[in-house]
Motif scaffolding. Structure first.
Motif, PDB file in Angstrom:
ATOM      1  N   UNK A 224       0.828  -1.205   0.000  1.00  0.00           N
ATOM      2  CA  UNK A 224       0.000   0.000   0.000  1.00  0.00           C
ATOM      3  C   UNK A 224       0.863   1.256   0.000  1.00  0.00           C
ATOM      4  N   UNK A 225       1.985   1.179   0.697  1.00  0.00           N
ATOM      5  CA  UNK A 225       2.905   2.312   0.713  1.00  0.00           C
ATOM      6  C   UNK A 225       3.463   2.570  -0.684  1.00  0.00           C
ATOM      7  N   UNK A 226       3.850   1.514  -1.401  1.00  0.00           N
ATOM      8  CA  UNK A 226       4.386   1.679  -2.754  1.00  0.00           C
ATOM      9  C   UNK A 226       3.341   2.232  -3.712  1.00  0.00           C
ATOM     10  N   UNK A 227       2.096   1.879  -3.473  1.00  0.00           N
ATOM     11  CA  UNK A 227       1.024   2.375  -4.329  1.00  0.00           C
ATOM     12  C   UNK A 227       0.584   3.787  -3.955  1.00  0.00           C
ATOM     13  N   UNK A 228       1.136   4.333  -2.881  1.00  0.00           N
ATOM     14  CA  UNK A 228       0.776   5.681  -2.469  1.00  0.00           C
ATOM     15  C   UNK A 228      -0.582   5.787  -1.817  1.00  0.00           C
ATOM     16  N   UNK A 229      -1.037   4.691  -1.176  1.00  0.00           N
ATOM     17  CA  UNK A 229      -2.379   4.692  -0.582  1.00  0.00           C
ATOM     18  C   UNK A 229      -2.391   5.133   0.874  1.00  0.00           C
ATOM     19  N   UNK A 230      -1.243   5.183   1.545  1.00  0.00           N
ATOM     20  CA  UNK A 230      -1.266   5.558   2.961  1.00  0.00           C
ATOM     21  C   UNK A 230      -1.777   6.985   3.165  1.00  0.00           C
ATOM     22  N   UNK A 231      -1.365   7.978   2.355  1.00  0.00           N
ATOM     23  CA  UNK A 231      -1.980   9.309   2.503  1.00  0.00           C
ATOM     24  C   UNK A 231      -3.480   9.291   2.249  1.00  0.00           C
ATOM     25  N   UNK A 232      -3.920   8.394   1.355  1.00  0.00           N
ATOM     26  CA  UNK A 232      -5.355   8.295   1.099  1.00  0.00           C
ATOM     27  C   UNK A 232      -6.080   7.744   2.318  1.00  0.00           C
ATOM     28  N   UNK A 233      -5.463   6.783   3.031  1.00  0.00           N
ATOM     29  CA  UNK A 233      -6.073   6.272   4.261  1.00  0.00           C
ATOM     30  C   UNK A 233      -6.202   7.375   5.290  1.00  0.00           C
ATOM     31  N   UNK A 234      -5.185   8.233   5.408  1.00  0.00           N
ATOM     32  CA  UNK A 234      -5.272   9.370   6.329  1.00  0.00           C
ATOM     33  C   UNK A 234      -6.429  10.281   5.947  1.00  0.00           C
ATOM     34  N   UNK A 235      -6.584  10.534   4.672  1.00  0.00           N
ATOM     35  CA  UNK A 235      -7.642  11.425   4.207  1.00  0.00           C
ATOM     36  C   UNK A 235      -9.024  10.843   4.503  1.00  0.00           C
ATOM     37  N   UNK A 236      -9.190   9.538   4.243  1.00  0.00           N
ATOM     38  CA  UNK A 236     -10.480   8.893   4.506  1.00  0.00           C
ATOM     39  C   UNK A 236     -10.786   8.922   5.994  1.00  0.00           C
ATOM     40  N   UNK A 237      -9.766   8.682   6.811  1.00  0.00           N
ATOM     41  CA  UNK A 237      -9.968   8.675   8.257  1.00  0.00           C
ATOM     42  C   UNK A 237     -10.380  10.053   8.759  1.00  0.00           C
ATOM     43  N   UNK A 238      -9.780  11.108   8.217  1.00  0.00           N
ATOM     44  CA  UNK A 238     -10.099  12.468   8.650  1.00  0.00           C
ATOM     45  C   UNK A 238     -11.462  12.914   8.166  1.00  0.00           C
ATOM     46  N   UNK A 239     -11.755  12.653   6.877  1.00  0.00           N
ATOM     47  CA  UNK A 239     -12.984  13.188   6.284  1.00  0.00           C
ATOM     48  C   UNK A 239     -14.202  12.336   6.535  1.00  0.00           C
ATOM     49  N   UNK A 240     -13.988  11.029   6.799  1.00  0.00           N
ATOM     50  CA  UNK A 240     -15.124  10.130   6.956  1.00  0.00           C
ATOM     51  C   UNK A 240     -15.839   9.836   5.653  1.00  0.00           C
ATOM     52  N   UNK A 241     -15.170  10.105   4.517  1.00  0.00           N
ATOM     53  CA  UNK A 241     -15.779   9.869   3.216  1.00  0.00           C
ATOM     54  C   UNK A 241     -14.955   8.847   2.440  1.00  0.00           C
ATOM     55  N   UNK A 242     -15.609   7.960   1.698  1.00  0.00           N
ATOM     56  CA  UNK A 242     -14.871   6.946   0.927  1.00  0.00           C
ATOM     57  C   UNK A 242     -14.133   7.578  -0.250  1.00  0.00           C
TER      58      UNK A 242
ATOM     59  N   UNK B 292     -11.749   6.395  -3.922  1.00  0.00           N
ATOM     60  CA  UNK B 292     -11.407   5.313  -4.852  1.00  0.00           C
ATOM     61  C   UNK B 292     -10.270   5.763  -5.757  1.00  0.00           C
ATOM     62  N   UNK B 293      -9.303   4.885  -5.968  1.00  0.00           N
ATOM     63  CA  UNK B 293      -8.258   5.112  -6.968  1.00  0.00           C
ATOM     64  C   UNK B 293      -8.328   3.968  -7.964  1.00  0.00           C
ATOM     65  N   UNK B 294      -8.232   4.313  -9.233  1.00  0.00           N
ATOM     66  CA  UNK B 294      -8.479   3.321 -10.277  1.00  0.00           C
ATOM     67  C   UNK B 294      -7.190   2.800 -10.881  1.00  0.00           C
ATOM     68  N   UNK B 295      -7.176   1.517 -11.098  1.00  0.00           N
ATOM     69  CA  UNK B 295      -6.153   0.820 -11.895  1.00  0.00           C
ATOM     70  C   UNK B 295      -4.737   1.202 -11.490  1.00  0.00           C
ATOM     71  N   UNK B 296      -4.385   0.819 -10.256  1.00  0.00           N
ATOM     72  CA  UNK B 296      -3.006   0.974  -9.801  1.00  0.00           C
ATOM     73  C   UNK B 296      -2.291  -0.367  -9.919  1.00  0.00           C
ATOM     74  N   UNK B 297      -1.072  -0.342 -10.468  1.00  0.00           N
ATOM     75  CA  UNK B 297      -0.326  -1.579 -10.631  1.00  0.00           C
ATOM     76  C   UNK B 297       0.425  -1.892  -9.360  1.00  0.00           C
ATOM     77  N   UNK B 298       0.144  -3.058  -8.762  1.00  0.00           N
ATOM     78  CA  UNK B 298       0.718  -3.463  -7.477  1.00  0.00           C
ATOM     79  C   UNK B 298       2.051  -4.181  -7.700  1.00  0.00           C
ATOM     80  N   UNK B 299       2.824  -4.371  -6.622  1.00  0.00           N
ATOM     81  CA  UNK B 299       4.110  -5.075  -6.745  1.00  0.00           C
ATOM     82  C   UNK B 299       3.996  -6.492  -7.293  1.00  0.00           C
ATOM     83  N   UNK B 300       2.826  -7.126  -7.163  1.00  0.00           N
ATOM     84  CA  UNK B 300       2.687  -8.478  -7.697  1.00  0.00           C
ATOM     85  C   UNK B 300       2.490  -8.488  -9.210  1.00  0.00           C
ATOM     86  N   UNK B 301       2.507  -7.319  -9.831  1.00  0.00           N
ATOM     87  CA  UNK B 301       2.386  -7.224 -11.275  1.00  0.00           C
ATOM     88  C   UNK B 301       0.977  -7.103 -11.784  1.00  0.00           C
ATOM     89  N   UNK B 302      -0.002  -7.196 -10.886  1.00  0.00           N
ATOM     90  CA  UNK B 302      -1.387  -7.091 -11.298  1.00  0.00           C
ATOM     91  C   UNK B 302      -1.915  -5.697 -10.977  1.00  0.00           C
TER      92      UNK B 302
END
Length: 549
Positions: free
Chosen positions: A106-124, A126-136
Motif C-alpha cells: 500500500x505504501x508503494x502504491x501511495x495509498x497511505x496518505x489516502x487512508x489518512x484522508x479517509x480517516x479524517x474526512x469520513x468519506x470513501x 477510490x483510486x483506479x487501476x493501480x499496478x501493485x508489486x505483484x504485477x497485477x
C-alpha cells in the motif's frame, strides 16, 4: 477485537436492515392486499431457514470474497484483518502492526496518505487501476468504518488486470495509428521548402491533440521562374487519414497548376473542380498567392481561407481580406484575385484556423491577437514562426492542427544590395527596336560586370525575345533585365496574349527558331498571360557560384 460488532458499521449494512424492516406487514394492515390464508400457508411451508444479514458472520463472508480486503484501525492504521485473497496476493500480514511497515504494498502504491484522508474526512475514496508489486492491477476503494470510539478504514481491492491490459493495448494501438497518420501527413508536406531568390521563407506544422485523427493542413512554396514565387496554404475539413490523403492530392494538383503560371483565382477555379471530383462531401479551404519582386506585390486569392497578414517595414499590419470565395469543393463560384503590397522589409503570414480559433472566443479576436503578435515579432522567418506559435498558446496537447507559413522580402543594404538590380526599356516597335534592345542589354550587363560569355548569352536572349515580340506581339512592349544573387532574368512583355511555344523549325522555314534558341541557351524559360491582357516571355541564366578562398 470483536469483528462482528464492526459489521454493523460496514457500508450497506444499515441499508439492508432498513429494507428488511420495510417489508414487515403491520397487524392493522393485514387486510389490505394480504395473501389469502391458504396461499399464505403454502408460502411459509418451506422448512429451510433463511438467515438474516445480521446473522451472517462477516469474517466468513470476507474470507471467501475473491477481491482483496484489509481492515485497518487507528491513526497509524494498524492491521485488524486481511482476507485470504489479500494473503494469497501479498502474503500473511501480522495483526496489530502499523500499515506503514506491515503493508508495504500500500505504501508503494501511495495509498497511505489516502487512508489518512479517509480517516479524517469520513468519506470513501477510490483510486483506479493501480499496478501493485505483484504485477497485477487493482482498483482500490477505501471506506471509513467505526466502532464505538474507534475508527478505521476498510480497503477493498478489485483485480482489474485484464481491463488495464486491454486499455493499454488500446492506447498502444491508438499511438501507433496516430504515428502512422502523422507520418503520412508529414510525408505529404514539403520536406524542404524551395528557396526563392527574393524571399526568405519558413514554415511550421503542429499536429493537434493526442488521438490518431490528425487533420489535413498543408502549405507549399513554388518557384515559378522569372523571379516569381507562389505560396500556398490550405486546410481540408475533417480529420484522419482520409483528410490527409485528400490534402496530398490537392497539394500535388496545386503544384501542377502552378507550373501553368496562372493567376491565383484561376488556380483556385481548377482546384475547386478537382476537389469535387475527389470527394463531393469533402471540402477544403485554400489561400494561393504569387509574389512578384518586380512589382513589389502579393497577388492573392482565397477559397474560404483566413486572411493573409502583411506587416510593412514600419511595423504596420494589414489584412488581405478581399476577395474571399467559398471553400473548395462547393462548385459554381467564380473566384477573383486581389493584391497587397509586399515591398522590401515586409513580412507576410499565411496560417490555418488552428492558430487563431478557440472555443468560446470569436474568430476575429484570434486574428486580432495574431496581428498584435506579428506587429511585435522581428527576426528571421523561423523565429517569427516560433513566436507566433508561442503567442497563440499552441502546445503538444493543442486540439487542432496548426500550419504557419512566414515569408519576408528583405530590405538589402551594403554589399548584398549590389547583387540585386533591375533595368527596363520601353520599346515602341519598328525596325529600330531590336538594335535598341541589344544595345540596352549590352550596356546593362556590362555595368553589372558579368563575364563575357554570360554577357553574350544575355544579349542574344534579349535580341531573340524582342524579335519574337515584334513579329507576333503588339505594343506596348517592354524589355526588363533583372539580376539576383543566383541568376540573370530576361523578360519581354507585349500586348498580345497568345503564348509562344517551342517547335522544330524546318530548313525552309523563315521563322520559329527564336524560342528554340532561347530554350537551348537558357537554364529555364517560360511564358504567362499578364493581367492587362498581354503576355510575358522570360528566360533565366544561372550565375556561377563565387569561388571561396
Amino acid at each position: 477485537m470483536n469483528f462482528t460488532r464492526w459489521s454493523a458499521r460496514l457500508p450497506g449494512t444499515q441499508r439492508r436492515a432498513a429494507a428488511r424492516s420495510a417489508h414487515v406487514v403491520s397487524p392493522d394492515r393485514r387486510g389490505e392486499g394480504s395473501v389469502p390464508t391458504a396461499r399464505a400457508e403454502q408460502l411459509i411451508e418451506d422448512p429451510r431457514p433463511v438467515p438474516a444479514v445480521d446473522d451472517l458472520r462477516v469474517r466468513e463472508v470476507l474470507d471467501h470474497v475473491p477481491s482483496l480486503v484489509a481492515l485497518v484501525h487507528g491513526p497509524d492504521h494498524r492491521i485488524a484483518y486481511v482476507n485470504g485473497a489479500y494473503t494469497a496476493a501479498f502474503g500473511a500480514r501480522p495483526v496489530g502492526a502499523p500499515a506503514r511497515g506491515a503493508l508495504p504494498e500500500l505504501d508503494e502504491l501511495g495509498l497511505l496518505p489516502l487512508l489518512d484522508q479517509v480517516l479524517r474526512s469520513g468519506k470513501p475514496r477510490t483510486v483506479k487501476s493501480r499496478k501493485a508489486p505483484d504485477g497485477r492491477s487493482y482498483t482500490f476503494t477505501c471506506t471509513p468504518v467505526t466502532q464505538g470510539e474507534g475508527s478505521g478504514v476498510l480497503v477493498f481491492a478489485t483485480d482489474v488486470t485484464d481491463h488495464a491490459e486491454a486499455a493499454e493495448r488500446l492506447r498502444a494501438s491508438e499511438r501507433r495509428q496516430r504515428e502512422t497518420a502523422v507520418t503520412l501527413q508529414r510525408s505529404l508536406l514539403p520536406q524542404e521548402l524551395e528557396e526563392p531568390d527574393d524571399l526568405r521563407v519558413a514554415a511550421t506544422y503542429h499536429p493537434g491533440g493526442t488521438e490518431a485523427a490528425v487533420g489535413g493542413d498543408w502549405y507549399d512554396v513554388i518557384t515559378l521562374g522569372g523571379g516569381r514565387t507562389a505560396l500556398v496554404i490550405g486546410d481540408v475539413m475533417g480529420r484522419g487519414v482520409r483528410a490527409a490523403a485528400v490534402m496530398g492530392q490537392l497539394r500535388t494538383a496545386v503544384r501542377a497548376y502552378a507550373r501553368l503560371d496562372l493567376p491565383p483565382h484561376e488556380v483556385l477555379q481548377l482546384l475547386d473542380g478537382l476537389a469535387t471530383e475527389i470527394d463531393a462531401n469533402q471540402i477544403a479551404t485554400c489561400a494561393y498567392a504569387i509574389h512578384d519582386p518586380n512589382e513589389g506585390t502579393l497577388v492573392h486569392a482565397s477559397a474560404g481561407h483566413l486572411p493573409i497578414l502583411v506587416r510593412d517595414e514600419h511595423g504596420t499590419v494589414q489584412r488581405a481580406d478581399e476577395p474571399t470565395g467559398p471553400p473548395l469543393g462547393t462548385g459554381g463560384w467564380i473566384h477573383s484575385s486581389g493584391s497587397i503590397a509586399l515591398g522590401p522589409g515586409s513580412t507576410a503570414v499565411l496560417y490555418t484556423d488552428g492558430l487563431v480559433e478557440r472555443r468560446n472566443e470569436d474568430l476575429d479576436e484570434g486574428i486580432a491577437a495574431l496581428e498584435r503578435a506579428l506587429a511585435g515579432a522581428t527576426g528571421t522567418p523561423q523565429v517569427i514562426c516560433d513566436r507566433l506559435i508561442r503567442s497563440a498558446g499552441v502546445t503538444p496537447e493543442h486540439d487542432d492542427d496548426v500550419a504557419v507559413l512566414v515569408l519576408q522580402h528583405p530590405a538589402r543594404t551594403g554589399p548584398e544590395s549590389e547583387l540585386f538590380h533591375n533595368a527596363a526599356l520601353e520599346l515602341l516597335g519598328g525596325v529600330e527596336a531590336a538594335p535598341r534592345a541589344r544595345a540596352f542589354a549590352s550596356g546593362v550587363l556590362t555595368s553589372w560586370r558579368f563575364p563575357a560569355d554570360l554577357h553574350d548569352l544575355g544579349v542574344l536572349a534579349a535580341s531573340e525575345l524582342v524579335a519574337n515580340s515584334l513579329q507576333h506581339g503588339t505594343p506596348p512592349m517592354r524589355l526588363r533585365l533583372r539580376r539576383t544573387d543566383r541568376r540573370l532574368i530576361v523578360e519581354v512583355t507585349d500586348g498580345n496574349d497568345h503564348l509562344p511555344r517551342r517547335r522544330r523549325a524546318e530548313p525552309a522555314d523563315e521563322s520559329g527558331r527564336g524560342i528554340a534558341i532561347v530554350a537551348t541557351i537558357a537554364s529555364n524559360w517560360g511564358s504567362r498571360r499578364t493581367p492587362g491582357g498581354g503576355k510575358a516571355v522570360w528566360c533565366e541564366f544561372a550565375l556561377p557560384k563565387p569561388v571561396t578562398p
